[in-house]
Design a protein around this motif. Structure first.
Motif, short mmCIF file in Angstrom:
data_model
loop_
_atom_site.label_atom_id
_atom_site.label_comp_id
_atom_site.label_asym_id
_atom_site.label_seq_id
_atom_site.Cartn_x
_atom_site.Cartn_y
_atom_site.Cartn_z
N SER A 193 -11.63 -12.78 -10.82
CA SER A 193 -11.93 -13.87 -10.26
C SER A 193 -12.51 -14.98 -11.00
N THR A 240 -15.58 -17.81 -11.65
CA THR A 240 -16.87 -18.27 -11.33
C THR A 240 -16.80 -19.74 -10.71
N THR A 255 -14.60 -20.16 -14.90
CA THR A 255 -14.44 -19.13 -15.84
C THR A 255 -13.77 -17.76 -15.12
N VAL A 284 -13.42 -14.06 -14.59
CA VAL A 284 -14.19 -13.05 -14.96
C VAL A 284 -13.59 -11.60 -14.53
N SER A 339 -20.86 -6.24 -13.72
CA SER A 339 -21.44 -7.45 -13.74
C SER A 339 -23.07 -7.29 -13.43
#
Length: 455
Positions: free
Chosen positions: A110, A112, A116, A118, A319
């Protein structure tokens, strides 16, 4: 007590007053046992165990034991009992909490908030528990219905065992009676053959006409044609017994001769005891109890259901720096407000089913009384019938002796001897049938009385 709980309790009390009242069983379905049987009989209160052993034939007892062990209907009845027990265990499961384990996991990519990309892996194993508080006894009523069904199924198994035992005993008695009839026909054929030989000699010597010779031939062949009929009946009876004992069609071994069989003692039983002795009545009684329990469960459907739930688990992810423990606990009240008449329809249907079960029980009891009375009436009159038949046979045998002497002396035609022979054969066959009826009536009475206490 918190305000929400007070409101929930008040709502539950209000809805409890809206549940319909369970009506009484129909008065017309009640039945009272008579004080005594219409036909009196002398019973033996000491009779116990395997009543079929009372015939004095070990082979009959062996066949009944084989049928009770290997008969297909008995096996089906046993399987139905096991099914009912499994259903009872299933119904009891609602009284304990249900615990489940869930372990959802995912892997995805996905963006951010900074744009970015991730990639992350997330897993959340969790134990979940739920439990319904049986506040108004709905679940307990369903368990009671399942337990009564187990007892009804076991009573049905006993009914099947009794029916199979009776059918095997009656079938074996009939088989021995057919053997006796075949022996009688063969003996009669031998005498007819001798009479035919004499008639041929007399006709050849010119002492009699061709009419008497043809009459002798006709009587010989009339008896001869009956033998294959009885032999066929014997084969079919053996096939039927083979099916009862769970075997392929085969010859059935015999024990004692038909004349050596004797009636077993009949257990003394009052009409008031019949409802406890007959397994089909017990089955109908437990079926009625099950319908009562289902009716109570249908009534409880109008009342609130209280559910408790809890969950505990852990969240793990690529995460996250550390795993996170998660948990929850809660409860709910489900109160029916409007269901379009569904609950009322289910309650009315359960009421009608309970009434049907009540009348079914009444019919089972009344049918039992009638079956016992029928067999008692038959047995009470068979002795008188046999005495008359024996007296008739004495007279017919004497008549045949006189007719034979008169024919040989040339004082009467051969037709008089033929008529006397026909009547004697008819009476002998009737005596065999009457004694068969007496034995099978005793078996039917045992079945009507529910067998012995250990059946």
């Amino acid at each position: 007590m918190s305000r929400p709980l007070v409101i929930a309790a008040a709502l539950a009390a209000l809805l409890a007053g809206c549940a319909p009242q369970i009506p009484d069983r129909p008065a017309a379905a009640s039945v009272a046992a008579p004080s005594n049987w219409r036909t009196s009989f002398a019973g033996d209160p000491a009779v116990e165990g395997n009543w079929w052993s009372g015939f004095g034939d070990p082979q009959l007892a062996t066949l009944v034991d084989q049928a009770r062990t290997h008969n297909s209907d008995v096996a089906i009845a046993i399987a139905r009992v096991e099914e009912a027990r499994a259903q009872e265990r299933t119904s009891r499961a609602v009284l304990v909490p249900a615990v489940n384990l869930t372990a959802p996991a995912s892997y995805g990519r996905s963006l951010t908030a900074l744009g970015t990309a991730v990639e992350a892996t997330v897993a959340q194993p969790q134990f979940q528990a739920s439990y319904e508080i049986d506040l108004f006894g709905r679940n307990r009523a369903q368990i009671d219905a399942a337990a009564a069904n187990v007892l009804a199924s076991d009573a049905a198994r006993q009914t099947t065992l009794l029916a199979v035992s009776s059918a095997t005993a009656s079938g074996y008695v009939t088989l021995l009676a057919l053997d006796e009839r075949l022996d009688l026909l063969r003996q009669t054929l031998t005498s007819r053959e001798e009479a035919l030989r004499i008639a041929r000699s007399r006709a050849a010597a010119g002492y009699t006409s061709q009419l008497e010779l043809r009459q002798a031939e006709a009587e010989y062949h009339a008896t001869q044609q009956q033998i294959p009929v009885v032999e066929t009946a014997i084969a079919r009876q053996e096939n039927a017994l083979s099916l009862l004992i769970g075997d392929t069609p085969a010859a059935i071994a015999r024990g004692v001769r038909f004349a050596a069989l004797h009636r077993p003692a009949v257990p003394a039983a009052l009409p008031s005891e019949l409802t406890r002795r007959r397994p089909d009545i017990v089955q109908a009684e437990y079926a009625l109890a099950a319908s009562d329990a289902r009716l109570r469960a249908a009534q409880r459907q109008f009342l609130p259901q209280v559910q408790l739930s809890a969950a505990i688990g852990e969240v793990m992810g690529s995460s996250l720096r550390d795993n996170v423990d998660v948990w929850s606990i809660g409860g709910s009240i489900l109160a029916p407000i409007f269901a379009g008449g569904r609950l009322r329809g289910q309650f009315d249907a359960a009421t009608a089913q309970r009434d049907q079960a009540a009348f079914t029980y009444q019919r089972a009891v009344l049918s039992a009384f009638r079956e016992v009375e029928d067999q008692l009436a038959i047995i009470a009159r068979l002795d008188d019938q046999e005495r008359a038949l024996v007296a008739q046979r004495v007279a017919v045998a004497d008549s045949l002796r006189h007719a034979t002497n008169r024919y040989r002396a040339g004082y009467s035609p051969y037709l008089e001897q033929v008529d006397a022979q026909r009547v004697l054969l008819s009476v002998d066959i009737a005596l065999i049938q009457l004694r068969t009826d007496r034995l099978t009536a005793a078996i039917a009475l045992y079945q009507a009385l529910g067998g012995s206490p250990s059946t």
